[in-house]
Scaffold this motif. Structure first.
Motif, short mmCIF file in Angstrom:
data_model
loop_
_atom_site.label_atom_id
_atom_site.label_comp_id
_atom_site.label_asym_id
_atom_site.label_seq_id
_atom_site.Cartn_x
_atom_site.Cartn_y
_atom_site.Cartn_z
N ALA A 179 0.81 -1.21 0.00
CA ALA A 179 0.00 0.00 0.00
C ALA A 179 0.84 1.26 0.00
CB ALA A 179 -0.92 -0.01 1.22
N SER A 180 1.98 1.23 0.67
CA SER A 180 2.77 2.45 0.83
C SER A 180 4.05 2.46 0.01
CB SER A 180 3.16 2.61 2.31
OG SER A 180 4.04 1.58 2.69
N SER A 181 4.31 1.40 -0.74
CA SER A 181 5.52 1.25 -1.55
C SER A 181 6.77 1.02 -0.70
CB SER A 181 5.74 2.47 -2.46
OG SER A 181 4.67 2.59 -3.36
N ARG A 182 6.62 0.89 0.63
CA ARG A 182 7.75 0.59 1.49
C ARG A 182 7.27 0.02 2.81
NH1 ARG A 182 8.50 4.25 5.65
NH2 ARG A 182 7.51 6.28 5.43
N THR A 183 8.18 -0.66 3.48
CA THR A 183 7.89 -1.15 4.83
C THR A 183 8.36 -0.10 5.84
OG1 THR A 183 10.06 -2.19 5.08
CG2 THR A 183 8.32 -3.51 4.03
N ASP A 184 8.30 -0.45 7.11
CA ASP A 184 8.83 0.45 8.14
C ASP A 184 10.20 -0.01 8.60
OD1 ASP A 184 8.15 -1.81 9.48
OD2 ASP A 184 6.80 -0.86 10.91
N ALA A 223 17.40 2.48 -5.53
CA ALA A 223 16.46 2.30 -4.43
C ALA A 223 15.62 3.56 -4.23
CB ALA A 223 17.21 1.96 -3.14
N LYS A 224 14.34 3.39 -4.07
CA LYS A 224 13.45 4.53 -3.86
C LYS A 224 13.29 4.78 -2.37
CE LYS A 224 10.99 3.75 -8.20
NZ LYS A 224 9.70 3.50 -8.87
N CYS A 225 14.42 4.96 -1.71
CA CYS A 225 14.42 5.21 -0.27
C CYS A 225 15.74 5.88 0.10
CB CYS A 225 14.24 3.89 0.50
SG CYS A 225 15.65 2.76 0.37
N PRO A 226 15.82 6.47 1.29
CA PRO A 226 17.09 7.06 1.73
C PRO A 226 18.17 5.99 1.88
CG PRO A 226 15.27 7.87 3.06
CD PRO A 226 14.72 6.76 2.24
N VAL A 227 19.39 6.34 1.45
CA VAL A 227 20.54 5.46 1.61
C VAL A 227 21.66 6.30 2.24
CG1 VAL A 227 22.29 4.05 0.46
CG2 VAL A 227 19.92 4.03 -0.37
N VAL A 228 22.15 5.86 3.40
CA VAL A 228 23.22 6.58 4.10
C VAL A 228 24.40 5.64 4.30
CG1 VAL A 228 23.88 7.89 6.14
CG2 VAL A 228 21.53 8.03 5.29
N GLN A 229 25.55 6.01 3.76
CA GLN A 229 26.80 5.27 4.02
C GLN A 229 27.45 5.86 5.28
OE1 GLN A 229 27.63 6.24 -0.22
NE2 GLN A 229 28.93 4.41 -0.14
N ILE A 230 28.13 5.02 6.04
CA ILE A 230 28.70 5.47 7.31
C ILE A 230 30.13 4.97 7.50
CG2 ILE A 230 26.49 5.70 8.52
CD1 ILE A 230 27.01 2.93 9.77
N MET A 231 30.82 5.59 8.47
CA MET A 231 32.15 5.18 8.94
C MET A 231 33.24 5.34 7.89
SD MET A 231 31.81 4.46 12.09
CE MET A 231 33.23 3.48 12.59
N ASP A 232 33.04 6.20 6.94
CA ASP A 232 34.03 6.42 5.89
C ASP A 232 33.72 7.75 5.24
OD1 ASP A 232 36.20 5.82 4.20
OD2 ASP A 232 35.60 3.72 4.07
N LEU A 233 34.53 8.18 4.29
CA LEU A 233 34.25 9.38 3.51
C LEU A 233 34.56 9.12 2.05
CD1 LEU A 233 35.60 12.46 5.53
CD2 LEU A 233 33.25 11.64 5.36
N THR A 234 33.83 9.78 1.17
CA THR A 234 34.09 9.74 -0.26
C THR A 234 33.50 11.00 -0.87
OG1 THR A 234 33.70 8.55 -2.34
CG2 THR A 234 31.97 8.41 -0.67
N ASP A 235 34.06 11.44 -1.98
CA ASP A 235 33.49 12.59 -2.70
C ASP A 235 32.30 12.17 -3.55
OD1 ASP A 235 35.42 14.29 -1.64
OD2 ASP A 235 36.82 13.91 -3.29
N ASP A 236 32.05 10.88 -3.65
CA ASP A 236 30.99 10.39 -4.53
C ASP A 236 30.08 9.41 -3.77
OD1 ASP A 236 29.52 9.89 -6.86
OD2 ASP A 236 30.83 8.23 -7.46
#
Length: 371
Positions: free
Chosen positions: A63-68, A145-158
């Motif tokens: 119904a919402s196109s995503r879970t919780d 992916a049609k959702c937020p994606v956050v990478q962590i514990m590192d850095l990159t310019d891309d």
């Protein structure tokens, strides 16, 4: 008479009727409880409890196109580094209505790819994933992916969308510069195995040593990445490849091969503790003969004798900020700054205090007030 499904399972309509509200209000209260009044929430929670109602997550996803579900992928569930990160993620949940599903990639890009493929089929609300070393296919799936994606514990310019972390290379550079400024010249680098983060830290170490005209490849102490136990998939037992015992062995080997070394920068704290034990066993004075520094700054670094210098990274904050970024995007806020550098701190202690600077600063500090 209230209608029920053929399975006799209560429906969301049943809950709505019992609570005296609309089905839409029940759905909102279950999905985002912070968006309804406390009075409504109590009425709905009471109806849910009385009817023993369990939401159909698959139906909700359709119904919402995503879970919780917020999928969290980390390379280890046993290391304090990532347990602190995960604790920050959970602390950032508050009463968002979201829930966490953890996946352990075991330091394998191939396994990570398989896990992401499975996760995407279930339409997660968001993905928090450690590092930047994803395969091309994994990155493609996360970019689509049609959702937020956050990478962590590192850095990159891309970044894929957003990344929150710190520069391992910069941390390695600054720690090595600290050792050089403390008067050390023949500085070894210890690593259990050279994964992507280890290589970045070694890159910073090498840059600082080359800048000072001190780099010597013979001062690298490590275990082979081709270890047959590791190649058979023992990544879940990562401590076997980076442990206090290994740090002791690496230090004993280095002292035998290069008795002229005067410092060691260890890729993590457990290696540095093992290096300290080796020096104590051999009667090598720390920091006068050999300085020792680690990476991560676990609490035992301050408890060791002498206390061990380390790089403090913001593990809990990284997880917490990632969860807050996810919630913000799910609430319609923009992604904001795509690269968030949390930085790091060089925590100078007695193990690298060759010139007595730490001791002098401690003597100048005002005494603690006793009540």
């Amino acid at each position: 008479m209230t209608k029920k499904r053929s399975s006799n399972r209560p429906t969301i309509a049943d809950v709505a009727e019992r609570a005296g509200v609309s089905a839409i209000t029940v759905s909102r209260a279950l999905r985002e409880p912070q968006k309804v009044s406390s009075e409504l929430r109590r009425a709905i929670d009471g109806a849910v409890s009385e009817l023993n109602y369990v939401p159909d997550l698959n139906a909700r996803a359709l119904a919402s196109s995503r879970t919780d579900v917020v999928a969290v992928l980390v390379p280890s569930l046993t290391q304090h580094i990532f347990s602190d990160v995960v604790r920050g993620i959970y602390d950032g949940l508050e009463d968002s209505g979201l829930r966490i599903e953890l996946a352990n990639t075991r330091y394998s890009a191939e396994l990570e790819e398989q896990l992401v493929f499975g996760i995407m089929r279930h339409r997660p609300a968001a993905v928090i994933i450690s590092g930047t070393e994803q395969t091309a296919r994994t990155r493609k799936m996360l970019e689509a992916a049609k959702c937020p994606v956050v990478q962590i514990m590192d850095l990159t310019d891309d970044p894929i969308q957003k990344i929150i972390g710190f520069s391992h290379e910069r941390a390695g550079l600054e720690m090595t510069r600290h050792l050089i400024e403390a008067g050390y010249r023949r500085i070894a680098f210890f690593a259990g195995w050279m994964n992507a983060r280890s290589l970045q830290r070694h890159g910073g170490y090498r840059q600082a040593m080359e800048e000072a005209g001190l780099y010597d490849p013979d001062l690298l102490g490590q275990r082979s990445n081709d270890n047959p136990e590791f190649s058979r998939g023992s990544r879940q037992d990562f401590h076997q490849f980076s442990s206090t015992v290994m740090g002791r062995e690496l230090m004993l080997e280095m002292l035998e091969r290069r008795p002229d070394i005067d410092a060691v920068f260890c890729n993590n704290d457990v290696l540095s503790l093992g290096a300290l034990f080796a020096c104590q066993a051999k009667g090598v004075a720390v920091p006068q003969q050999v300085g020792i520094a680690g990476f991560n700054d676990f609490d035992f670094m301050a408890a060791a004798e002498p206390p061990l210098t380390s790089i403090r990274i913001h593990r809990w904050r990284c997880g917490f900020e990632a969860m807050k970024a996810v919630q913000g995007q799910l609430n319609g806020e923009p992604v904001g700054e795509p690269v968030v550098d949390l930085g790091f701190e060089i925590i100078k202690r007695a193990s690298t205090d060759r010139n007595g600077e730490v001791a002098a600063a401690a003597q100048e500090a005002p005494p603690l007030a006793l009540s």
